[in-house]
Design an enzyme around this catalytic site. Sequence first.
Site, PDB file in Angstrom:
ATOM      1  N   ASP A  98       0.786  -1.236   0.000  1.00 17.99           N
ATOM      2  CA  ASP A  98       0.000   0.000   0.000  1.00 17.99           C
ATOM      3  C   ASP A  98       0.813   1.280   0.000  1.00 17.99           C
ATOM      4  O   ASP A  98       0.363   2.310   0.469  1.00 17.99           O
ATOM      5  CB  ASP A  98      -0.910  -0.017   1.234  1.00 17.99           C
ATOM      6  CG  ASP A  98      -0.122  -0.250   2.520  1.00 17.99           C
ATOM      7  OD1 ASP A  98       1.098  -0.051   2.495  1.00 17.99           O
ATOM      8  OD2 ASP A  98      -0.735  -0.624   3.538  1.00 17.99           O
ATOM      9  N   GLU A 134      -2.322   5.041   3.139  1.00 23.81           N
ATOM     10  CA  GLU A 134      -2.209   3.639   2.699  1.00 23.81           C
ATOM     11  C   GLU A 134      -3.562   2.986   2.397  1.00 23.81           C
ATOM     12  O   GLU A 134      -3.671   2.158   1.495  1.00 23.81           O
ATOM     13  CB  GLU A 134      -1.451   2.816   3.747  1.00 23.81           C
ATOM     14  CG  GLU A 134       0.044   3.122   3.811  1.00 23.81           C
ATOM     15  CD  GLU A 134       0.385   4.355   4.637  1.00 23.81           C
ATOM     16  OE1 GLU A 134      -0.539   4.974   5.219  1.00 23.81           O
ATOM     17  OE2 GLU A 134       1.572   4.722   4.685  1.00 23.81           O
ATOM     18  N   HIS A 216       6.323   5.336  12.663  1.00 21.08           N
ATOM     19  CA  HIS A 216       6.554   6.192  11.488  1.00 21.08           C
ATOM     20  C   HIS A 216       5.282   6.667  10.801  1.00 21.08           C
ATOM     21  O   HIS A 216       5.349   7.399   9.809  1.00 21.08           O
ATOM     22  CB  HIS A 216       7.384   5.430  10.454  1.00 21.08           C
ATOM     23  CG  HIS A 216       6.647   4.296   9.821  1.00 21.08           C
ATOM     24  ND1 HIS A 216       5.825   4.469   8.730  1.00 21.08           N
ATOM     25  CD2 HIS A 216       6.561   2.990  10.138  1.00 21.08           C
ATOM     26  CE1 HIS A 216       5.300   3.306   8.406  1.00 21.08           C
ATOM     27  NE2 HIS A 216       5.721   2.392   9.247  1.00 21.08           N
ATOM     28  N   HIS A 249      13.101   5.823  12.776  1.00 19.56           N
ATOM     29  CA  HIS A 249      12.865   5.971  11.330  1.00 19.56           C
ATOM     30  C   HIS A 249      13.493   7.273  10.842  1.00 19.56           C
ATOM     31  O   HIS A 249      13.521   8.263  11.588  1.00 19.56           O
ATOM     32  CB  HIS A 249      11.343   5.976  11.118  1.00 19.56           C
ATOM     33  CG  HIS A 249      10.905   5.816   9.683  1.00 19.56           C
ATOM     34  ND1 HIS A 249      11.093   6.797   8.738  1.00 19.56           N
ATOM     35  CD2 HIS A 249      10.273   4.806   9.045  1.00 19.56           C
ATOM     36  CE1 HIS A 249      10.590   6.394   7.576  1.00 19.56           C
ATOM     37  NE2 HIS A 249      10.095   5.178   7.726  1.00 19.56           N
TER      38      HIS A 249
HETATM   39  C1  UD1 Z   1       6.658   5.061   3.590  1.00 19.54           C
HETATM   40  C2  UD1 Z   1       5.277   4.602   3.094  1.00 19.54           C
HETATM   41  C3  UD1 Z   1       4.537   3.852   4.190  1.00 19.54           C
HETATM   42  C4  UD1 Z   1       5.390   2.719   4.752  1.00 19.54           C
HETATM   43  C5  UD1 Z   1       6.725   3.302   5.225  1.00 19.54           C
HETATM   44  C6  UD1 Z   1       7.637   2.186   5.714  1.00 19.54           C
HETATM   45  C7  UD1 Z   1       3.980   5.959   1.510  1.00 19.54           C
HETATM   46  C8  UD1 Z   1       3.047   7.085   1.325  1.00 19.54           C
HETATM   47  N1  UD1 Z   1       4.468   5.766   2.749  1.00 19.54           N
HETATM   48  O1  UD1 Z   1       6.452   6.034   4.599  1.00 19.54           O
HETATM   49  O2  UD1 Z   1       3.341   3.313   3.657  1.00 19.54           O
HETATM   50  O3  UD1 Z   1       4.704   2.141   5.841  1.00 19.54           O
HETATM   51  O4  UD1 Z   1       7.365   3.950   4.110  1.00 19.54           O
HETATM   52  O5  UD1 Z   1       8.709   2.677   6.461  1.00 19.54           O
HETATM   53  O6  UD1 Z   1       4.302   5.287   0.565  1.00 19.54           O
HETATM   54  N2  UD1 Z   1      14.047   8.846   4.658  1.00 19.54           N
HETATM   55  C9  UD1 Z   1      15.419   8.824   4.551  1.00 19.54           C
HETATM   56  N3  UD1 Z   1      16.022   7.641   4.218  1.00 19.54           N
HETATM   57  C10 UD1 Z   1      15.341   6.489   4.022  1.00 19.54           C
HETATM   58  C11 UD1 Z   1      13.945   6.505   4.153  1.00 19.54           C
HETATM   59  C12 UD1 Z   1      13.306   7.701   4.465  1.00 19.54           C
HETATM   60  O7  UD1 Z   1      16.080   9.833   4.735  1.00 19.54           O
HETATM   61  O8  UD1 Z   1      15.956   5.451   3.729  1.00 19.54           O
HETATM   62  C13 UD1 Z   1      13.374  10.129   4.980  1.00 19.54           C
HETATM   63  C14 UD1 Z   1      13.408  11.118   3.796  1.00 19.54           C
HETATM   64  O9  UD1 Z   1      13.512  12.417   4.289  1.00 19.54           O
HETATM   65  C15 UD1 Z   1      12.021  10.898   3.158  1.00 19.54           C
HETATM   66  C16 UD1 Z   1      11.191  10.697   4.399  1.00 19.54           C
HETATM   67  O10 UD1 Z   1      11.992   9.896   5.265  1.00 19.54           O
HETATM   68  O11 UD1 Z   1      11.608  12.011   2.370  1.00 19.54           O
HETATM   69  C17 UD1 Z   1       9.834  10.094   4.184  1.00 19.54           C
HETATM   70  O12 UD1 Z   1       9.872   8.914   3.388  1.00 19.54           O
HETATM   71  P1  UD1 Z   1       8.484   8.405   2.714  1.00 19.54           P
HETATM   72  O13 UD1 Z   1       8.751   7.159   1.968  1.00 19.54           O
HETATM   73  O14 UD1 Z   1       7.842   9.523   1.989  1.00 19.54           O
HETATM   74  O15 UD1 Z   1       7.551   8.151   3.981  1.00 19.54           O
HETATM   75  P2  UD1 Z   1       7.585   7.031   5.084  1.00 19.54           P
HETATM   76  O16 UD1 Z   1       7.044   7.648   6.319  1.00 19.54           O
HETATM   77  O17 UD1 Z   1       8.912   6.389   5.124  1.00 19.54           O
HETATM   78  N1  UDP Z   2      12.563  -3.226  10.432  1.00 29.08           N
HETATM   79  C1  UDP Z   2      13.956  -3.245  10.209  1.00 29.08           C
HETATM   80  N2  UDP Z   2      14.745  -2.384  10.914  1.00 29.08           N
HETATM   81  C2  UDP Z   2      14.251  -1.509  11.825  1.00 29.08           C
HETATM   82  C3  UDP Z   2      12.838  -1.477  12.033  1.00 29.08           C
HETATM   83  C4  UDP Z   2      12.032  -2.343  11.317  1.00 29.08           C
HETATM   84  O1  UDP Z   2      14.443  -4.031   9.390  1.00 29.08           O
HETATM   85  O2  UDP Z   2      15.028  -0.750  12.435  1.00 29.08           O
HETATM   86  C5  UDP Z   2      11.709  -4.143   9.646  1.00 29.08           C
HETATM   87  C6  UDP Z   2      10.675  -4.926  10.413  1.00 29.08           C
HETATM   88  O3  UDP Z   2      11.180  -6.172  10.845  1.00 29.08           O
HETATM   89  C7  UDP Z   2       9.539  -5.085   9.392  1.00 29.08           C
HETATM   90  C8  UDP Z   2       9.668  -3.844   8.538  1.00 29.08           C
HETATM   91  O4  UDP Z   2      10.957  -3.310   8.780  1.00 29.08           O
HETATM   92  O5  UDP Z   2       9.748  -6.205   8.540  1.00 29.08           O
HETATM   93  C9  UDP Z   2       8.598  -2.850   8.894  1.00 29.08           C
HETATM   94  O6  UDP Z   2       8.857  -1.625   8.288  1.00 29.08           O
HETATM   95  P1  UDP Z   2       8.095  -0.296   8.684  1.00 29.08           P
HETATM   96  O7  UDP Z   2       7.646  -0.390  10.100  1.00 29.08           O
HETATM   97  O8  UDP Z   2       8.988   0.833   8.304  1.00 29.08           O
HETATM   98  O9  UDP Z   2       6.858  -0.280   7.671  1.00 29.08           O
HETATM   99  P2  UDP Z   2       5.378  -0.889   7.691  1.00 29.08           P
HETATM  100  O10 UDP Z   2       5.485  -2.356   7.899  1.00 29.08           O
HETATM  101  O11 UDP Z   2       4.615  -0.189   8.768  1.00 29.08           O
HETATM  102  O12 UDP Z   2       4.854  -0.531   6.341  1.00 29.08           O
END
Ligand code: UD1
Ligand code: UDP
Length: 375
Positions: A98, A134, A216, A249
Amino acid sequence: MRKKILLVFGTRPEAIKMAPLYKKLKQQEASFDTRVCVTAQHREMLDQVLDFFSIKPDYDLNLMKPNQTLNGIWADVLLGLKPIVDEWKPDWVLVHGDTATSTVAAITSFFSGCKVGHVEAGLRTYNKLSPFPEEMNRQITGRVADLHFAPTRTSADNLLKENIDEKTIHITGNTVIDALFESVSIVTSDKYTNDEIEHLKTILDSDKKLILVTGHRRENFGQGFVNICEAIRDVAKSRPDVQVLYPVHLNPNVQRPVNEILSGLENVRLVSPLSYPSFVWVMNRAEIIITDSGGVQEEAPSLGKPVLVMRDTTERPEAVEHGTVLLVGTDKNKIKEMTFRLLDDNEMYLKMSQIDNPYGDGKACDRIVSVLAKA
Ligand code: UD1
Ligand code: UDP
């Protein structure tokens, strides 16, 4: 004729859940020509997973920007993926769950005339603001997809209620359990060494009960995160017999309140996101997990860990019904009350720590691959 399969993913959880499927498809070279396109909606957190599972993407859109907007991600995936699907013309594009990446990849593939398989299909809260965005992402993907791999009977029933053709719905279990089993067997083997785990051993106090925290969700940004952090601070301050480990996160909207409210506390360790094997190791070591994560809710029952979920709704009702997960929302007092109860009420703790998982048996990828072979 070998079928051309393109897996598209971009965030940490999608990568973890698609990795074992990619591996299975690659093992059947005679039947499938399999490629991976990462959008890199996440960069560092995605690369940690690619490294652990030894996946080398065929295409990398490298789109992540600091504090990116939903519109920005949508635009970049929509335009970035089109030339790839138009040029390679996959028979099936597989997307997961999602995220922005998965929904836009599904729509882009549909526009280009490719069939779409949706892995982890049919999860619903029917509340379009929770989880945001999502819930709408997966409903949109559900309309576009040609094959729906539902993890459970409940998720398949949701799709049936939406008049999706029964013949296109397959109950497979969740691929996260396949990934978890593979990782547990690696992490617990005698030969396995990992510097990150060795470092964790030096900062974790073996005399204290470990509470593992992650969070997150966009709908929790602002006051929700302040409440979460204040609850954790109060638990840590009043209970010197516990230690909190919080891999934070990288989203700046998470980093800010967590660092402001929780840094400097003696029994709270804030660390960078952990690689998947280290996180599995630490889940296994934890007494209680407090999270708003979807994936962690699915993994913890396999490890017999009680989970408090900081959300008001869940699209994963199975573990709540099963008794291993409890919804506590972002109400500070409720988070504290239930954490204290789990620490002190042995009967409740034992009830919530059954090792039995409603989300899968570790064979989801085999089932998906056998459906694709006939599709
Ligand atoms: C995204 C997904 C969410 C998922 C989550 C898992 C959408 C709308 N959101 O949310 O569904 O549950 O990922 O974690 O698709 N950033 C970094 N490095 C990284 C990752 C993130 O710096 O490796 C920072 C960046 O500033 C980025 C921000 O986090 O712009 C947000 O990332 P984004 O993918 O937009 O949102 P998430 O909250 O991670
Ligand atoms: N996870 C990881 N490192 C971390 C925190 C979570 O590898 O520091 C893994 C966790 O085991 C799970 C996945 O990341 O498989 C969950 O990711 P997240 O919570 O970011 O996203 P969501 O599942 O809510 O979409």
